[in-house]
Design a protein around this motif. Sequence first.
Motif, short mmCIF file in Angstrom:
data_model
loop_
_atom_site.label_atom_id
_atom_site.label_comp_id
_atom_site.label_asym_id
_atom_site.label_seq_id
_atom_site.Cartn_x
_atom_site.Cartn_y
_atom_site.Cartn_z
N GLN A 146 45.64 39.66 33.45
CA GLN A 146 46.55 40.66 33.98
C GLN A 146 45.74 41.71 34.73
OE1 GLN A 146 49.12 42.23 30.89
NE2 GLN A 146 50.60 40.59 31.22
N THR A 147 46.33 42.23 35.79
CA THR A 147 45.64 43.22 36.60
C THR A 147 45.19 44.41 35.75
OG1 THR A 147 46.93 42.59 38.54
CG2 THR A 147 45.86 44.75 38.60
N GLY A 148 43.93 44.77 35.91
CA GLY A 148 43.36 45.86 35.14
C GLY A 148 42.71 45.44 33.85
N GLY A 149 42.72 44.14 33.57
CA GLY A 149 42.13 43.64 32.34
C GLY A 149 40.61 43.63 32.39
N SER A 150 40.00 43.27 31.29
CA SER A 150 38.53 43.26 31.22
C SER A 150 38.02 41.99 30.56
CB SER A 150 38.03 44.48 30.44
OG SER A 150 38.59 44.51 29.13
N VAL A 151 38.68 40.86 30.84
CA VAL A 151 38.30 39.58 30.24
C VAL A 151 37.02 39.06 30.87
CG1 VAL A 151 38.96 37.17 29.95
CG2 VAL A 151 40.67 38.98 29.64
N SER A 216 40.19 26.28 40.47
CA SER A 216 40.09 27.47 41.31
C SER A 216 41.20 27.61 42.34
CB SER A 216 38.71 27.54 41.97
OG SER A 216 38.41 26.34 42.66
N PRO A 217 41.62 26.54 43.06
CA PRO A 217 42.70 26.74 44.02
C PRO A 217 44.02 27.07 43.34
CG PRO A 217 42.14 24.42 43.88
CD PRO A 217 41.08 25.17 43.14
N VAL A 218 44.22 26.54 42.15
CA VAL A 218 45.45 26.79 41.41
C VAL A 218 45.51 28.24 40.94
CG1 VAL A 218 46.77 26.16 39.35
CG2 VAL A 218 45.66 24.38 40.73
N THR A 219 44.39 28.73 40.41
CA THR A 219 44.35 30.12 39.96
C THR A 219 44.51 31.09 41.13
OG1 THR A 219 42.95 29.57 38.07
CG2 THR A 219 42.94 31.86 38.79
N ALA A 220 43.82 30.81 42.23
CA ALA A 220 43.94 31.68 43.40
C ALA A 220 45.38 31.74 43.90
CB ALA A 220 43.00 31.20 44.51
N TYR A 221 46.03 30.60 43.89
CA TYR A 221 47.41 30.53 44.37
C TYR A 221 48.34 31.27 43.41
CZ TYR A 221 51.39 28.41 46.78
OH TYR A 221 52.53 28.19 47.52
N ALA A 222 48.10 31.13 42.10
CA ALA A 222 48.93 31.84 41.11
C ALA A 222 48.80 33.34 41.28
CB ALA A 222 48.52 31.42 39.70
N ILE A 223 47.59 33.81 41.53
CA ILE A 223 47.37 35.24 41.74
C ILE A 223 48.16 35.72 42.95
CG2 ILE A 223 45.64 36.95 42.40
CD1 ILE A 223 43.64 35.35 40.67
N LYS A 224 48.12 34.93 44.03
CA LYS A 224 48.85 35.28 45.25
C LYS A 224 50.35 35.32 45.01
CE LYS A 224 49.98 33.46 49.82
NZ LYS A 224 51.39 33.17 49.50
N GLN A 225 50.86 34.33 44.29
CA GLN A 225 52.30 34.21 44.11
C GLN A 225 52.88 35.25 43.16
OE1 GLN A 225 54.53 32.06 45.68
NE2 GLN A 225 52.79 31.69 47.01
N THR A 226 52.07 35.80 42.27
CA THR A 226 52.58 36.79 41.31
C THR A 226 52.38 38.22 41.79
OG1 THR A 226 50.47 36.70 40.10
CG2 THR A 226 52.25 35.28 39.32
N GLY A 227 52.03 38.38 43.06
CA GLY A 227 51.90 39.74 43.60
C GLY A 227 50.72 40.47 42.98
N ASP A 228 51.00 41.65 42.42
CA ASP A 228 49.92 42.46 41.84
C ASP A 228 49.84 42.33 40.33
OD1 ASP A 228 52.24 43.73 41.12
OD2 ASP A 228 51.67 45.70 41.90
N LYS A 229 50.48 41.31 39.76
CA LYS A 229 50.50 41.17 38.30
C LYS A 229 49.22 40.57 37.74
CE LYS A 229 55.54 40.78 37.91
NZ LYS A 229 55.83 40.99 39.36
N LEU A 230 48.56 39.70 38.51
CA LEU A 230 47.37 39.01 38.02
C LEU A 230 46.20 39.24 38.96
CD1 LEU A 230 48.83 35.52 37.00
CD2 LEU A 230 48.60 37.58 35.58
N GLU A 231 45.00 39.05 38.41
CA GLU A 231 43.78 39.12 39.21
C GLU A 231 42.76 38.16 38.62
OE1 GLU A 231 42.40 43.13 38.92
OE2 GLU A 231 41.69 42.91 36.85
N ALA A 232 41.74 37.85 39.40
CA ALA A 232 40.68 36.95 38.93
C ALA A 232 39.88 37.62 37.82
CB ALA A 232 39.76 36.57 40.08
N ALA A 233 39.44 36.82 36.87
CA ALA A 233 38.54 37.29 35.81
C ALA A 233 37.23 36.51 35.96
CB ALA A 233 39.15 37.05 34.44
N GLY A 234 36.24 37.13 36.53
CA GLY A 234 34.98 36.44 36.76
C GLY A 234 34.99 35.60 38.02
N ASP A 235 33.86 34.93 38.27
CA ASP A 235 33.70 34.11 39.47
C ASP A 235 34.10 32.66 39.22
OD1 ASP A 235 32.61 36.31 40.85
OD2 ASP A 235 30.61 35.89 40.03
#
Length: 293
Positions: A146-151, A216-235
Amino acid sequence: MLLAVGGAGALLLSGCAQNTEEGASPATDETTAVEVTKVDEIAATLPEKNLSSGTLVVGVNVPYSPNEFKDSSGKIVGFDVDLMNAVAGVLGVTAQYEEADFDRIIPSIQGGTYDVGMSSFTDTREREQTVDFATYFNAGTQWAQQTGGSVDPTDACGLKVAVQTTTIQDQEEVPAKSEACVAAGKPAIQIEKYDSQDDAVNALVLGRVDAMSADSPVTAYAIKQTGDKLEAAGDVFDSAPYGYPVAKGSPLAATLQQAVQHLIDNGQYQTIAENWGVEAGVIEESQINGAVN
């Protein structure tokens, strides 16, 4: 459900689907059509059964956006679909998609029910013991939070992590991390398994889990589709090839490899990838059994 998509001769392909149920769509509003024509010398290498039937029976598991999912009409679409349709166009046949549970696709290829699998399969040495692969993409693993997390994916001991059942993340990556936690005297990772990737994404959006691990493409796409709700955790890590699984020893592997390479060489592969925003994973050379682990 059996869906026939694609066809012989010239095909017009573009990522133009809108999936209102899943919120999935191409990476951009503007996509470039790709006109694919049959290449006789490659088509001639098809096994006789495919030449006779004029089809490739393709086992697929959905949804796994943006690679394969359904649009609002129930049609299977996505990056993998556009690319397979292009491959079928090179071969002058129709790609006939048949839905199945992910873990039943390879056994069904071995049993002769499907000619090929197309469901973001990572080409691994273990899988190469039972099927052959023609590679077509390169993907790693990417965690989301979730955006703002520290995982921290390298130290997720005690956290709840969502994965899709039977994926590399479910069977290898997250369990290995959990075992390392236990070996270090820390709490195990709580692996939350979901039958579909969309369910895993929703669990993270709703806060039912702390993180999600997927290709990685699935996670990137999920982040895009959920707007500002999710973000990447790590590389992104552990990059490995996607491949089309076919029966062990089948000449179809070489046929598919040649078709993919043709699309790479003429630039149509790149266009299809750009239509779906997955160009970070394009390859320059398709291989037979290109596993890196």
